[in-house]
Motif scaffolding. Structure first.
Motif, short mmCIF file in Angstrom:
data_model
loop_
_atom_site.label_atom_id
_atom_site.label_comp_id
_atom_site.label_asym_id
_atom_site.label_seq_id
_atom_site.Cartn_x
_atom_site.Cartn_y
_atom_site.Cartn_z
N ARG A 96 3.54 0.73 -2.69
CA ARG A 96 2.77 0.29 -3.87
C ARG A 96 2.97 1.26 -5.03
O ARG A 96 3.16 0.84 -6.18
N THR A 108 -0.86 -5.61 -5.36
CA THR A 108 0.19 -4.82 -6.00
C THR A 108 0.86 -5.62 -7.11
O THR A 108 1.14 -5.09 -8.19
N CYS A 122 1.25 -4.65 -11.14
CA CYS A 122 2.55 -4.56 -11.81
C CYS A 122 2.65 -5.54 -12.97
O CYS A 122 3.21 -5.22 -14.02
N SER A 182 0.84 -1.20 0.00
CA SER A 182 0.00 0.00 0.00
C SER A 182 0.88 1.24 0.00
O SER A 182 2.10 1.16 0.10
#
Length: 276
Positions: A20, A46, A50, A16
């Motif tokens: 993140r 996350t 990505c 987060s």
């Protein structure tokens, strides 16, 4: 190819906030990412973001206070990816309360995560970062509270001042010992993350009011903007990166006021209560 393209980047606290945002930004720049967080679901989210950007990503659940686990993680990653180019030590927590009201357990928790978590991460990865030679870089996130202490945040300030000292000593050691590893200390001001909402509070603190005040009046910088500032500073191999206008103002204020700030902050806090 961009500066971060193809580089192996480790980020703790990637579930987060700033962690993140750094991961997502670096994914778009072609970095190879090793992401970890104590929250399994958060780091998995996350990782998905990505991967959606086409990045190579490894996601792990990791408690940075567990030294054995961090050492094992660093060795396993190095064996899988080779030298680690960049390490971002981002994981952190906060506690609000006076020294008198705070429980030992809460103080220890903040020190363990914010300070020992950094030490464990850096000690585990430093040999691998040194092996990366000129591309090696350690990035450690402190706080504006590592520049100025504030009432009701004694544990958090203590941890972040300690992180600042550790970072500055590490930078000097890398130069003294002839290593080509860069070391950057990051000092964010108010960034719009969940750290305070997820923090711990002493018994007489009004958690909802404190969190609401932070979100509305203090957290002026979005995590994505913070990541942009940090990555620009890292790319330039800066020793210090101040994140947000508030961090820059605090840094300038301390240079002028020196230790006198310790008398000014309580006065300012009382004044703000009177006006409210």
């Amino acid at each position: 190819m961009g500066y971060y393209s193809g580089r192996v980047v480790v980020i703790t606290g990637a579930g987060s906030g700033i962690g993140r945002a750094l991961a997502v930004d670096l994914a778009g720049q072609g970095a190879r990412l090793a992401l970890s967080d104590q929250n399994t679901d958060a780091v998995a989210a996350t990782v998905r973001r990505c991967e959606g950007a086409g990045a190579w990503v490894r996601g792990d659940t990791l408690d940075v206070t567990d030294r054995s686990a961090v050492l094992t993680y660093a060795q396993a990653l190095a064996e899988e990816s080779g030298p680690v180019d960049l390490v971002f030590a981002v994981a952190g927590v906060i506690h609000t309360g006076t020294v008198l009201d705070s429980e030992f357990e809460d103080i220890e928790h903040v020190i363990n995560v914010n300070f020992w978590g950094v030490v464990n991460t850096v000690k585990a990865f430093l040999p691998h970062v040194i092996a990366a030679k000129r591309s090696g870089h350690v990035v450690i996130v402190s706080s504006v509270f590592g520049i100025v202490a504030a009432p009701h945040y004694s544990a958090y300030s203590a941890s972040k001042f300690a992180v600042r000292g550790f970072t500055e000593a590490l930078r000097q050691e890398m130069v003294l010992d002839g290593h080509e590893v860069a070391v950057t200390g990051v000092y964010p001001g108010g960034v719009r993350t969940s750290i305070l909402r997820n923090g711990r509070f002493a018994s007489r603190e009004d958690a909802s009011v404190i969190a609401r005040t932070f979100d509305k009046k203090i957290a002026r910088t979005e995590p994505e903007k913070a990541a942009e500032i940090i990555l620009r500073g890292v790319r330039r191999r800066r020793a210090y990166v101040l994140v947000g206008m508030d961090a820059r103002l605090v840094s300038a204020f301390i240079r002028v006021a020196g230790s006198a700030y310790q008398g000014l902050l309580p006065w300012g806090r009382r004044l703000s209560r009177w006006w409210r």
